[in-house]
Design an enzyme around this catalytic site. Sequence first.
Site, short mmCIF file in Angstrom:
data_model
loop_
_atom_site.label_atom_id
_atom_site.label_comp_id
_atom_site.label_asym_id
_atom_site.label_seq_id
_atom_site.Cartn_x
_atom_site.Cartn_y
_atom_site.Cartn_z
N ASP A 69 0.97 -1.07 0.18
CA ASP A 69 0.10 0.01 0.04
C ASP A 69 1.01 1.07 0.03
OD1 ASP A 69 -2.39 -1.57 0.21
OD2 ASP A 69 -2.36 -1.47 2.22
N TYR A 138 5.87 -10.09 6.84
CA TYR A 138 6.04 -8.49 7.13
C TYR A 138 6.34 -8.26 8.44
CZ TYR A 138 3.17 -7.24 2.99
OH TYR A 138 2.96 -6.90 1.77
#
Length: 313
Positions: A69, A138
């Site tokens: 994003d 992540y």
Amino acid sequence: MLCPPFDKLNAVRLRIDLAYDGGGFFGWAKQPDRRTVQGEIERVIRTVLRVPIDDAEEPLRLTVAGRTDTGVHASHQVCHLDVDETILARCVGHMDVPPVVALTRRLQRMLPDDIAIHGISEAPRGFDARFSALERTYVYRIADRASEIDPRMRGFVLHIDDDLNLEAMNQAAAMAIGLHDFGSFATPNPGGTTIREVKTAYWRRIPQSRLIDDEMTMGERYRTPSVESGLVCFTIVADAFARNMVRSLVNGCVQVGIGKRSPDWFADKMNTPLREGSTGPIAPQGLTLEHIEYPDDSQLATRAEAIRAKRTL
């Protein structure tokens, strides 16, 4: 020897390993009139290979392992590119090196400073950067009230003025492990689902440490601290992630960690996959894509075929 064809007679598939600072990008995916990672790389590739932007015969479209994003970073991202062998050879010029090496060098030199090419290689047969991946890792980094704030790290660490209860946050994080519908914490792509399998998820405060151990000092009066000392880090590994999933899970855990919400509230969100305001995404700058894992070369095509199927619980 270059790879055999994929969907074009003389095409070669290239694997590109890269990193980027997401602060200056509107995410990975190419968008009109906005600076994106994909847009920047494709623009430079077209320049190097002398392919016009409207060339329908050679689209030069990158396929990425995981779209990030706006504002999210990657220390290790993977994508692939299909290109005609004769067009790839255009990048050699005066260099006495193979085309893949020439392309690597030219991209490393011509891309902006917030994108780094780690390497480019000929992809094994069956490789698909997105669908062949086994898992993505992540890490979300936070400096809370107990952390020593370093303003140089503000681009990839979120500062919050609260004390975090890591025990409560780990109670919440443990609920995310396994195969679940993350509809409370994610948005599905068109035609997709929010069902994902999380393999591990945990919070940890990085111990205070120096860059060099005491036994290895060379007489200096001061020893450089390890850059992540004292930070609170969330590590999550899953087969794939839905849109905003990691940042929304982090936000939910942080709300539990500061006492605004309870672990029971988090459990209810997991059991009722319904998107609403209290489970929105936290700020993007603390999030970094750290690793993409792939199976052995012999299993790449099988994995890609299996993962294309729509998920169910």
